[in-house]
Design a protein around this motif. Structure first.
Motif, short mmCIF file in Angstrom:
data_model
loop_
_atom_site.label_atom_id
_atom_site.label_comp_id
_atom_site.label_asym_id
_atom_site.label_seq_id
_atom_site.Cartn_x
_atom_site.Cartn_y
_atom_site.Cartn_z
N CYS A 120 6.49 -8.17 -6.52
CA CYS A 120 6.01 -9.49 -6.11
C CYS A 120 7.15 -10.15 -5.33
N TRP A 124 -3.27 -5.76 -1.97
CA TRP A 124 -2.31 -6.84 -2.16
C TRP A 124 -2.98 -8.16 -1.85
N ARG A 129 1.54 -10.12 -4.14
CA ARG A 129 1.48 -9.44 -5.43
C ARG A 129 0.30 -8.47 -5.42
#
Length: 565
Positions: free
Chosen positions: A170, A183, A268
């Motif tokens: 992240c 993502w 993330r």
């Protein structure tokens, strides 16, 4: 780089993102940099005996060492290694201490948390701390009782050298191009850089205080000083004061977002936070290795003539290698295919099997518009992910940006099968499938050692040594081409030259002038023993398969040969 390892003994992380109501059911994952720094400051006042007034938190000043530590951590955005969690919630009817029709009024409140069990959260700041600052950070981390709401019991420590830290998954969006499918972006609240905050506050307060200046030659009255103080009151003196501001103060001065803060986006994994019970995991399919990947380059304007000149193959390859190294560091930490080194940083031994980054001019306009990433050992899944993830690279020594896109991936046989003008020049550089007996310099050959007239360090013997290091053991005849001789053929450039031998020297000279202007010294690596490029023709007894790259900088486009029919 300091890394905090945080566990939650209760298996839960309770928090609500800044700017959201608790009943929205949102979970701040990862914990925001703003929240982490506030928690560290609170530990200092509550557990380390820093002097402060709980009634006037903004007036408190941490010790100089703590101030230095917090400002260093505030100056960069941390990266996180966040475990996969499941979002959960409970519902409570909270009493409002009000009786209505004989019954006490209640309000429905959601308590949302991330269920992560005994997994560890890692937070890394890319800063250098002094020994005293590291000791203070370790002391603050050990006294961190909770993070977020008070139900989020926390057990934190500063990672030591022997600790195994998970790799970041992240990271801020400004440090990573779009990683593609799988993502997502998530906003978090972070601290402004100290210099940016100081500049903003000075501009705002100067504008507010400009009408409250005393007449020329007169001292300000007490009432005017009071007005000036009141006007500047909503703007904390520094970032430390911003971090120590409480909710009542923010609401009292009309702040919807704390001063000194900014909203930033992080990448993330899209499945890192599930909203229900975790389902069965699909087995990840590992991409089979490929021999080569072809990338196309384009400028923001689309002007092909603004692309790097063919003479800059070496610096352009170095910039691409740096971009790939940055991607590898974020994805897996290390890749011997891309770096050419083992996990300890030692160069790989044996043949040159790791990646070659070869900028090419396939349309013949004397500008580089493609880059071939070729590895005889094969580009594994990590290397492929890195190549696919690079969307931009610099040019011209770091000035300007180029857009990068994947054009092809597969074996060299697949690239030999390309049609049209690109396919013709690609086939000449790769050579026929069965190999070629004659090879001609496409970019200058730079001797890897000081050249002597004879012996093992002569130019010819250094070429033979380079061939042996690449597993080519057959005899070879080496011809050093003299561009000023009418008996020598014209050197074919990356654009291709259709003229044959017998051409007059004055016609050959302009082409050779461009050839000799190739950049021959690496910017971030060792300089060549002799800054001199040679044009060679190699004649083998038996056909040799390409690509053929020899000498200094051969992994970055120098010493590249093409088949000479």
């Amino acid at each position: 780089m300091p890394t905090l390892l945080i566990r939650f003994p209760g298996g839960r992380y309770h928090t609500t993102p800044s700017g959201h109501h608790v009943n929205e059911g949102q979970i701040e994952w990862p914990p925001s940099p703003w929240r982490l720094l506030r928690a560290l400051l609170a530990c200092g006042y509550n557990s380390l005996g820093w002097e402060g007034d709980l009634c006037k938190p903004m007036a408190n000043q941490p010790p100089p060492l703590a101030r230095s530590l917090i400002l260093k951590l505030a100056d960069v955005l941390p990266s996180y290694a966040i475990p996969q969690v499941v979002g959960a919630h409970s519902r409570h009817y909270m009493p409002l201490t009000t009786i209505d029709k004989g019954r006490e009024k209640t309000a429905l409140v959601f308590d949302t948390w991330a269920q992560l069990g005994d997994q560890t959260l890692a937070v890394t700041w890319d800063v250098d701390l002094t020994c005293d600052e590291s000791t203070l950070l370790a002391a603050l981390a050990e006294r961190l009782g909770y993070l977020g709401r008070s139900e989020s019991w926390a057990d934190a420590k500063l990672a030591r050298v022997e600790d195994v830290c998970p790799l970041p998954n992240c990271v801020p969006t400004d440090t990573l191009s779009n990683p593609g499918i799988g993502w997502e972006q998530v906003p978090v609240i972070a601290v402004q850089r100290p210099a940016e905050f100081d500049r903003w506050r000075n501009e705002v307060t100067a504008r507010l205080l400009a009408p409250l200046q005393p007449p020329a030659g007169k001292r300000p009255t007490k009432a005017l000083l009071t007005k000036r103080e009141k006007a500047a009151l909503p703007y904390p003196a520094d970032l430390i004061a911003c971090l120590q501001a409480d909710t009542n103060w923010l609401r009292g001065h009309g702040w919807s977002q704390p001063p000194g803060s900014q909203r930033v986006f992080y990448w993330r994994p899209s499945d890192i936070l599930e909203s229900g019970a975790p389902g069965p995991r699909k087995a990840a399919r590992e991409a089979p290795p490929v021999e080569a990947m072809l990338l196309s380059l384009a400028t923001e304007s689309g002007n092909d003539h603004a692309l790097p000149a063919v003479t800059r193959v070496l610096p352009q390859a170095e910039l691409m290698h740096r971009a790939l190294g940055g991607r590898i560091k974020r994805i897996a930490g290390h890749s011997p295919v891309i770096s050419g080194c083992d996990a300890e940083g030692r160069p790989l031994k044996g043949a040159h099997l790791h990646a070659h980054i070869l900028p090419l001019d396939l349309d013949g306009d004397q500008h580089l518009e493609h880059i071939l990433v070729w590895a005889p050992m094969g580009l594994d899944q990590v290397a492929q992910s890195a190549v696919r993830g690079v969307r931009n690279t610099d040019m011209k020594g770091g000035v300007g940006r180029l857009k990068v896109a994947l054009a092809a991936a597969g074996d060299l046989a697949d690239l030999r099968g390309l049609t049209g003008e690109y396919g013709e020049r690609m086939g000449r550089m790769l050579g026929p499938l069965e190999g070629a007996e004659q090879w001609l310099s496409l970019t200058p050959f730079i001797a890897p050692r000081f050249t002597k007239r004879s012996g093992r360090n002569s130019l010819e013997e250094q070429v033979r040594s380079e061939l042996l290091s690449r597993g080519i053991q057959q005899q070879v005849e080496i011809e050093r081409l003299d561009p000023w001789s009418s008996r020598s053929p014209v050197i074919r450039m990356l654009s291709g030259d259709e003229h044959g031998s017998g051409i007059e020297p004055e016609v050959a000279s302009p082409r050779w002038a461009r050839f000799r202007h190739f950049v021959r010294t690496r910017r971030n690596g060792p300089a060549p023993p002799v800054d001199c490029g040679f044009a060679l023709r190699l004649r083998f007894a038996e056909p040799v398969r390409g690509p053929l790259c020899l000498g200094y900088g051969s992994h970055f486009g120098l010493g590249l040969f093409q088949a000479d029919a």
